[in-house]
Design an enzyme around this catalytic site. Structure first.
Site, PDB file in Angstrom:
ATOM      1  N   GLY A 164       0.786  -1.218   0.000  1.00  0.00           N
ATOM      2  CA  GLY A 164       0.000   0.000   0.000  1.00  0.00           C
ATOM      3  C   GLY A 164       0.819   1.268   0.000  1.00  0.00           C
ATOM      4  O   GLY A 164       2.002   1.287  -0.360  1.00  0.00           O
ATOM      5  N   CYS A 165       0.195   2.356   0.461  1.00  0.00           N
ATOM      6  CA  CYS A 165       0.779   3.686   0.347  1.00  0.00           C
ATOM      7  C   CYS A 165       2.050   3.857   1.161  1.00  0.00           C
ATOM      8  O   CYS A 165       2.867   4.732   0.872  1.00  0.00           O
ATOM      9  CB  CYS A 165      -0.241   4.750   0.770  1.00  0.00           C
ATOM     10  SG  CYS A 165      -1.700   4.861  -0.301  1.00  0.00           S
ATOM     11  N   ASN A 166       2.234   3.049   2.194  1.00  0.00           N
ATOM     12  CA  ASN A 166       3.436   3.148   3.015  1.00  0.00           C
ATOM     13  C   ASN A 166       4.631   2.412   2.421  1.00  0.00           C
ATOM     14  O   ASN A 166       5.758   2.550   2.894  1.00  0.00           O
ATOM     15  CB  ASN A 166       3.179   2.596   4.414  1.00  0.00           C
ATOM     16  CG  ASN A 166       2.549   1.209   4.394  1.00  0.00           C
ATOM     17  OD1 ASN A 166       1.341   1.107   4.249  1.00  0.00           O
ATOM     18  ND2 ASN A 166       3.346   0.151   4.504  1.00  0.00           N
ATOM     19  N   ALA A 167       4.407   1.620   1.373  1.00  0.00           N
ATOM     20  CA  ALA A 167       5.425   0.674   0.895  1.00  0.00           C
ATOM     21  C   ALA A 167       6.697   1.340   0.392  1.00  0.00           C
ATOM     22  O   ALA A 167       7.757   0.719   0.394  1.00  0.00           O
ATOM     23  CB  ALA A 167       4.838  -0.209  -0.208  1.00  0.00           C
TER      24      ALA A 167
END
Length: 371
Positions: free
Chosen positions: A147-150
């Protein structure tokens, strides 16, 4: 009192960011253009789009049939779209990064590719090595589905590889074809998701100096700086592990992204904890940080983080600017902000910066860098 003098003890072997490059899909659309293209007339949905603090997004939207109706895209067609867009945007972002750093394609020793908007086997890294003519001896890894944190999860791993292999070039690439991960239904939940995301790719090149610097890292372009990555911090909010997730929608025959409306407040409530832990480890305070690069997760997310950390609107100017011009670009958003910061040419030797992202888990990731 200002920030402490730069402490170089023990950081000679720190990985440095020596280049950055970004790319998008071919066409950008205003929020109003998207509403009209998809024939959305519901006033509540239109309000979500038009009050998102997003002006334009790059997307590859489905075409219309001769009668003006949307041509539905199956999950298989979306996966094919993801492959096409990911290879195109990814290759252009890598080339832009290499141009920015003065590194040749043949110099890449390690390639890490990040994506959440599609699934490929063999991975995107293998496909890009073949398509771009990168050496087949290049070591590689793919980070899929985080997701966006990756982007920061990957940067952490790539920085570790760089430190273990001084003088060698590592590239981390985030590619999100958000056009390939959507459903359309009548729910407000789906409207919020569809109002946010855009297509984009961002790449960074890392090198750790060798002891004798005979084969040291390439210097970044004059004036842009080449920050060292000093440390990372992670925080998994286990009570909100399902707040952001992909679900299979039987009625649509597609994957559907779920975004809990409480996400901004959950993230905001935990922001201080991770940032203070990151800074305490370096003997720093928030006032010592010159540059803040926060994930462009959405207006409410940015506001929650800004208020809880006591940041000014100027501190998050690049975060809000990227959201305005591109929407939420998922894992690569913070690198678009980083690129804009470098273009300002305002960083000075010794300045500290914080990179901060959030995503499914619910997770907050942060990194401390120094110019």
């Amino acid at each position: 009192m200002g920030a402490p003098a730069p402490d170089t003890k023990g950081t000679v072997g720190a990985a440095r960011i020596v280049g950055v490059g970004t790319a998008n899909s071919a066409h950008s659309y205003s929020q109003r253009e998207l509403l009209d293209h998809f024939g959305i007339e519901d006033p509540k949905v239109r309000s979500v789009f038009l009050n998102s603090a997003i002006d334009r997004r790059y997307l590859s939207v489905p075409e219309l049939d001769p009668d003006g109706a949307l041509i539905e895209e199956s999950q298989g067609e979306l996966l094919a779209k993801h492959r096409r867009l990911a290879l195109d945007m990814g290759a252009r972002a890598v080339r832009a990064c290499l141009d920015n750093s003065g590194i040749d394609l043949a110099d890449i020793d390690y390639l890490c590719c990040v994506t959440t908007t599609g699934f490929l086997t063999p991975g995107l890294s293998a496909l890009l090595i073949r398509e771009m003519g990168i050496s087949p001896r290049t070591s590689r890894v793919d980070v899929v589905g985080m997701g966006c944190n990756a982007g920061l999860n990957a940067l952490n791993a790539v920085a570790g590889w760089s430190v273990a292999n001084p003088g060698k070039v590592a590239v981390a690439l985030c590619v999100e074809a958000c056009s390939a991960a959507y459903v359309i239904d009548s729910t407000l939940r789906t409207a919020v998701v569809n109002s946010l995301f855009g297509d984009g790719a961002a790449a960074v090149a890392l090198v750790t100096d060798t002891q004798d610097t005979a084969h040291g890292a390439p210097e970044a372009p004059s004036g842009s700086g080449s920050p060292r990555i000093l440390s990372f911090a992670s925080h998994l909010i286990t009570d909100a592990i399902d707040a952001m997730r992909f679900d299979w929608d039987d009625s649509q025959g597609k994957f559907s992204f779920f975004l809990d409306p409480q996400v901004p407040y959950v993230v905001g409530a935990h922001a201080e904890q991770i940032i203070d832990r990151l800074l305490d480890g370096a003997g720093l305070r928030r006032s010592d940080i010159s540059q803040w690069l926060v994930h462009s997760g959405g207006k409410k997310v940015i506001d929650a983080v800004r208020v809880n950390l006591g940041l000014t609107r100027h501190d998050v100017r690049h975060t809000t600017g990227v959201l305005r011009d591109y929407g939420n670009l998922s894992s690569g958003s913070f690198l678009f902000s980083y690129e804009r910061l470098l273009q300002e040419r305002v960083t000075r030797a010794g300045d500290y910066g914080v990179l901060m992202v959030m995503g499914p888990g619910s997770t907050i990731e942060a990194a401390l860098v120094q110019w």
